[in-house]
Design an enzyme around this catalytic site. Structure first.
Site, PDB file in Angstrom:
ATOM      1  N   TYR A   1       5.528 -14.577  -0.073  1.00  0.00           N
ATOM      2  CA  TYR A   1       4.931 -14.885   1.230  1.00  0.00           C
ATOM      3  C   TYR A   1       5.337 -16.302   1.630  1.00  0.00           C
ATOM      4  O   TYR A   1       5.908 -17.050   0.830  1.00  0.00           O
ATOM      5  CB  TYR A   1       3.401 -14.802   1.146  1.00  0.00           C
ATOM      6  CG  TYR A   1       2.881 -13.501   0.569  1.00  0.00           C
ATOM      7  CD1 TYR A   1       3.137 -12.290   1.207  1.00  0.00           C
ATOM      8  CD2 TYR A   1       2.151 -13.471  -0.620  1.00  0.00           C
ATOM      9  CE1 TYR A   1       2.665 -11.082   0.685  1.00  0.00           C
ATOM     10  CE2 TYR A   1       1.679 -12.273  -1.146  1.00  0.00           C
ATOM     11  CZ  TYR A   1       1.943 -11.084  -0.499  1.00  0.00           C
ATOM     12  OH  TYR A   1       1.494  -9.903  -1.024  1.00  0.00           O
TER      13      TYR A   1
ATOM     14  N   GLN B   1      13.377   1.379  -1.280  1.00  0.00           N
ATOM     15  CA  GLN B   1      12.612   1.099  -2.500  1.00  0.00           C
ATOM     16  C   GLN B   1      13.348   1.580  -3.751  1.00  0.00           C
ATOM     17  O   GLN B   1      13.270   0.956  -4.810  1.00  0.00           O
ATOM     18  CB  GLN B   1      11.233   1.761  -2.426  1.00  0.00           C
ATOM     19  CG  GLN B   1      10.297   1.285  -3.510  1.00  0.00           C
ATOM     20  CD  GLN B   1       9.035   2.119  -3.599  1.00  0.00           C
ATOM     21  OE1 GLN B   1       9.077   3.344  -3.663  1.00  0.00           O
ATOM     22  NE2 GLN B   1       7.890   1.461  -3.596  1.00  0.00           N
TER      23      GLN B   1
ATOM     24  N   ASP C   1       0.840  -1.202   0.000  1.00  0.00           N
ATOM     25  CA  ASP C   1       0.000   0.000   0.000  1.00  0.00           C
ATOM     26  C   ASP C   1       0.874   1.251   0.000  1.00  0.00           C
ATOM     27  O   ASP C   1       0.720   2.134  -0.850  1.00  0.00           O
ATOM     28  CB  ASP C   1      -0.916  -0.001   1.236  1.00  0.00           C
ATOM     29  CG  ASP C   1      -1.702  -1.290   1.342  1.00  0.00           C
ATOM     30  OD1 ASP C   1      -2.610  -1.491   0.525  1.00  0.00           O
ATOM     31  OD2 ASP C   1      -1.383  -2.112   2.226  1.00  0.00           O
TER      32      ASP C   1
ATOM     33  N   ARG D   1       5.629 -10.614  -5.379  1.00  0.00           N
ATOM     34  CA  ARG D   1       4.345 -10.832  -4.701  1.00  0.00           C
ATOM     35  C   ARG D   1       3.513  -9.547  -4.774  1.00  0.00           C
ATOM     36  O   ARG D   1       3.956  -8.530  -5.327  1.00  0.00           O
ATOM     37  CB  ARG D   1       4.610 -11.223  -3.252  1.00  0.00           C
ATOM     38  CG  ARG D   1       5.139 -10.072  -2.418  1.00  0.00           C
ATOM     39  CD  ARG D   1       5.556 -10.514  -1.025  1.00  0.00           C
ATOM     40  NE  ARG D   1       5.506  -9.396  -0.092  1.00  0.00           N
ATOM     41  CZ  ARG D   1       6.033  -9.410   1.117  1.00  0.00           C
ATOM     42  NH1 ARG D   1       6.653 -10.497   1.554  1.00  0.00           N
ATOM     43  NH2 ARG D   1       5.940  -8.354   1.905  1.00  0.00           N
ATOM     44  N   GLY D   2       2.311  -9.598  -4.162  1.00  0.00           N
ATOM     45  CA  GLY D   2       1.521  -8.389  -3.967  1.00  0.00           C
ATOM     46  C   GLY D   2       1.252  -7.628  -5.244  1.00  0.00           C
ATOM     47  O   GLY D   2       0.785  -8.198  -6.243  1.00  0.00           O
ATOM     48  N   GLU D   3       1.586  -6.352  -5.238  1.00  0.00           N
ATOM     49  CA  GLU D   3       1.276  -5.505  -6.400  1.00  0.00           C
ATOM     50  C   GLU D   3       2.500  -4.765  -6.929  1.00  0.00           C
ATOM     51  O   GLU D   3       2.845  -4.863  -8.107  1.00  0.00           O
ATOM     52  CB  GLU D   3       0.176  -4.495  -6.022  1.00  0.00           C
ATOM     53  CG  GLU D   3      -0.200  -3.599  -7.175  1.00  0.00           C
ATOM     54  CD  GLU D   3      -1.515  -2.854  -6.985  1.00  0.00           C
ATOM     55  OE1 GLU D   3      -2.476  -3.417  -6.424  1.00  0.00           O
ATOM     56  OE2 GLU D   3      -1.581  -1.695  -7.430  1.00  0.00           O
ATOM     57  N   ASP D   4       3.178  -4.036  -6.043  1.00  0.00           N
ATOM     58  CA  ASP D   4       4.248  -3.175  -6.564  1.00  0.00           C
ATOM     59  C   ASP D   4       5.449  -3.979  -7.065  1.00  0.00           C
ATOM     60  O   ASP D   4       5.966  -3.718  -8.155  1.00  0.00           O
ATOM     61  CB  ASP D   4       4.684  -2.170  -5.488  1.00  0.00           C
ATOM     62  CG  ASP D   4       5.593  -1.097  -6.076  1.00  0.00           C
ATOM     63  OD1 ASP D   4       5.175  -0.451  -7.056  1.00  0.00           O
ATOM     64  OD2 ASP D   4       6.723  -0.938  -5.589  1.00  0.00           O
ATOM     65  N   SER D   5       5.896  -4.975  -6.298  1.00  0.00           N
ATOM     66  CA  SER D   5       7.055  -5.763  -6.766  1.00  0.00           C
ATOM     67  C   SER D   5       6.689  -6.545  -8.024  1.00  0.00           C
ATOM     68  O   SER D   5       7.535  -6.780  -8.903  1.00  0.00           O
ATOM     69  CB  SER D   5       7.567  -6.703  -5.670  1.00  0.00           C
ATOM     70  OG  SER D   5       6.572  -7.633  -5.286  1.00  0.00           O
TER      71      SER D   5
HETATM   72  O1  TRH Z   1       4.477  -6.209   0.588  1.00  0.00           O
HETATM   73  P1  TRH Z   1       3.409  -6.710  -0.309  1.00  0.00           P
HETATM   74  O2  TRH Z   1       2.919  -8.042  -0.040  1.00  0.00           O
HETATM   75  O3  TRH Z   1       2.248  -5.673  -0.261  1.00  0.00           O
HETATM   76  C1  TRH Z   1       0.874  -5.738  -0.449  1.00  0.00           C
HETATM   77  C2  TRH Z   1       0.172  -5.480   0.805  1.00  0.00           C
HETATM   78  O4  TRH Z   1       0.151  -6.639   1.551  1.00  0.00           O
HETATM   79  C3  TRH Z   1      -1.229  -5.020   0.539  1.00  0.00           C
HETATM   80  O5  TRH Z   1      -2.021  -5.040   1.668  1.00  0.00           O
HETATM   81  C4  TRH Z   1      -1.831  -5.791  -0.582  1.00  0.00           C
HETATM   82  O6  TRH Z   1      -3.087  -5.323  -0.833  1.00  0.00           O
HETATM   83  C5  TRH Z   1      -0.957  -5.690  -1.782  1.00  0.00           C
HETATM   84  O7  TRH Z   1       0.302  -6.274  -1.491  1.00  0.00           O
HETATM   85  C6  TRH Z   1      -1.532  -6.325  -3.020  1.00  0.00           C
HETATM   86  O8  TRH Z   1       3.939  -6.679  -1.833  1.00  0.00           O
HETATM   87  P2  TRH Z   1       4.266  -5.510  -2.845  1.00  0.00           P
HETATM   88  O9  TRH Z   1       3.011  -4.870  -3.349  1.00  0.00           O
HETATM   89  O10 TRH Z   1       5.128  -6.079  -3.852  1.00  0.00           O
HETATM   90  O11 TRH Z   1       5.067  -4.422  -2.027  1.00  0.00           O
HETATM   91  C7  TRH Z   1       6.375  -4.604  -1.617  1.00  0.00           C
HETATM   92  C8  TRH Z   1       7.129  -3.292  -1.647  1.00  0.00           C
HETATM   93  O12 TRH Z   1       8.358  -3.442  -0.965  1.00  0.00           O
HETATM   94  C9  TRH Z   1       7.453  -2.823  -3.051  1.00  0.00           C
HETATM   95  O13 TRH Z   1       7.282  -1.428  -3.160  1.00  0.00           O
HETATM   96  C10 TRH Z   1       8.928  -3.148  -3.198  1.00  0.00           C
HETATM   97  C11 TRH Z   1       9.410  -2.937  -1.793  1.00  0.00           C
HETATM   98  N1  TRH Z   1      10.689  -3.565  -1.427  1.00  0.00           N
HETATM   99  C12 TRH Z   1      11.759  -2.747  -1.096  1.00  0.00           C
HETATM  100  O14 TRH Z   1      11.634  -1.509  -1.166  1.00  0.00           O
HETATM  101  N2  TRH Z   1      12.934  -3.306  -0.706  1.00  0.00           N
HETATM  102  C13 TRH Z   1      13.118  -4.648  -0.647  1.00  0.00           C
HETATM  103  O15 TRH Z   1      14.224  -5.104  -0.288  1.00  0.00           O
HETATM  104  C14 TRH Z   1      12.033  -5.486  -1.000  1.00  0.00           C
HETATM  105  C15 TRH Z   1      12.200  -6.967  -0.977  1.00  0.00           C
HETATM  106  C16 TRH Z   1      10.819  -4.909  -1.367  1.00  0.00           C
END
Ligand code: TRH
Length: 411
Positions: A216, A278, A30, A294-298
């Site tokens: 996860y 990030q 988020d 996983r999730g959305e941004d990565s």
């Molecule tokens: O962390 P996520 O699982 O996030 C989410 C939330 O759980 C949310 O509630 C849900 O609705 C959504 O997913 C779909 O996964 P995500 O989206 O990939 O976010 C991870 C963030 O962490 C992303 O911006 C990349 C960042 N990141 C770093 O900045 N440094 C790191 O070393 C790593 C591994 C990730």
């Protein structure tokens, strides 16, 4: 609220002021999405952005100079505001700007909505946007830019859906992202420097598959590690600190896999990685041959990395996430649009190897995912990943679409 279609009203100033509200539900997605968007609206569109975040401690993982004790701080031109449970009265310092974005249907404070209403009565209603989660499902096109009206206050809210087609809001992509990626990929010295900086190794490993594992907890993990250990080609697996690292450590009979710690069994070497800011996360994806995300941004960043990826989708009740995952696979494994550089349809085996691997990684059945089948498909998937990124890059990015939408509201 009833769905209607009606335009906004007030004129947008030269430097539009935007309030972006972010509730951290869990993990980092988020705030990851909101922080990226806030920076981009400032840097690339000249907006003045105030980012309201209810959990600065989580934010700090992505941006280590964030101080959770401060109610107000500036970071990369963004005004970061701690969103406390008591929002307090509306003053000059927290009155709504020209655009209000609530991320992922978070609930913005009632007092703030009333102040938006007061602006409306004064003839300059803010443009109110609900930024939704990303999905590749077909219905998204029909819901993108739909509007609803607040039943009591008459304020109009627009639903903005990111997505993978030109009838959606697009994907987050900074202006320089792809040129930075290509510079990194074309210069082995940059890659080696990354390995030295991050892991203290003299250079990137030769003749090994390098895999990042940001995912996860996953019951399929031990079976995959067994296959990696028995692989003909060495596997180097980079494991960021977080939810999966303890399971990897346990498989090696250890308690932890701290940053820069390593363990080896057969052909498999694993390295603990620090959780990087990030701004450095993309380089991790670029440095690897295959990324588990996983999730959305990565997940989106792994697509821009133009490397094969395995997505661990955020699990939802009633397996609703399986529909979302299959909708993406349908698009991703489809033929690249004509005119895309290096576009050739994926062969049947590569397509099915990826689909089956993703399904099993996401718990569709308890069969172990087949690493050998995926590994055989990696060269073809690599070419396809580039074509996919190239096709997606031909669409306008999310921040640009939001900015254009806001401008068009007042024309
Ligand atoms: O962390 P996520 O699982 O996030 C989410 C939330 O759980 C949310 O509630 C849900 O609705 C959504 O997913 C779909 O996964 P995500 O989206 O990939 O976010 C991870 C963030 O962490 C992303 O911006 C990349 C960042 N990141 C770093 O900045 N440094 C790191 O070393 C790593 C591994 C990730």
């Amino acid at each position: 609220m009833p769905i209607v279609s009606s335009p906004g009203s007030s004129a947008l100033p030269l430097v539009p002021r935007c309030d972006l509200f972010c509730t951290v539900v869990d993990n980092f997605g988020d705030i990851g999405v909101c922080w990226r968007l806030a920076r981009q609206l400032v840097r690339e569109h000249g907006w003045s952005v105030r980012l309201w975040v209810d959990d600065l401690a989580s934010f700090r993982h992505l941006r280590p100079d964030i101080d959770p004790s401060l109610a107000r701080q500036r970071c990369d031109g963004v005004e970061v505001r701690r969103w406390d449970s008591d929002f307090g009265p509306i003053t000059d310092g927290n009155a709504p700007g020209d655009i209000v974005i609530e991320a992922f249907a978070c609930h913005i404070p009632d007092v703030f909505i009333e102040a938006m209403h007061a602006r409306k009565k004064a003839g300059s209603a803010p443009i109110w946007i609900n930024l939704e989660y990303l999905s590749a499902e077909d219905w998204v096109e029909g819901c993108h830019l739909q509007k609803s009206v607040h039943p009591q206050l008459g304020l109009v809210k627009t639903f903005f859906f990111p997505g993978f087609t030109k009838r959606t809001g697009g994907l987050a992509r900074e202006r320089e992202l792809l040129s930075q990626r290509d510079a990194f990929l074309s210069r082995p010295d940059l890659r080696d420097a990354w390995w030295q900086r991050t892991l203290g190794l003299p250079s990137a490993p030769k003749d090994a598959w390098v895999v990042s594992l940001f995912t996860y907890e996953n019951t399929a993990l031990p079976a995959l590690l067994v296959q990696w250990a028995a692989s003909k080609t060495p596997i180097v697996c980079l494991v960021p600190q977080g939810r999966i690292a303890p399971s990897v450590a346990a498989w090696f009979g250890r308690e932890t896999l701290a940053p820069r710690e390593s363990a080896t069994r057969g052909a498999l070497s694993v390295y603990g990685l620090p959780f990087v800011p990030q701004s450095e996360f993309d380089a991790l994806l670029w440095a690897c041959d295959l990324n588990f995300v996983r999730g959305e941004d990565s997940f989106v960043r792994a697509q821009w990395a133009a490397k094969p990826l395995v997505w661990h989708i955020y699990p939802q009740d009633d397996e609703a996430h399986h529909i979302k995952l299959d909708a993406f696979l349908e698009r991703y494994l489809g033929d690249p649009p004509a005119g895309t550089a290096d576009a050739r349809p994926l062969g049947h085996d590569a397509r099915e190897a990826l689909r089956t691997f993703w399904h099993l990684w996401n718990g569709y059945a308890s069969t172990p995912p087949d690493w050998a089948a995926l590994a055989a498909a990696l060269p073809e998937l690599n070419r396809h990943a580039r074509a996919w990124a190239c096709a997606q890059a031909s669409l306008p990015d999310l921040a640009r679409q939001l900015a254009s939408f806001a401008e068009n509201q007042v024309k």
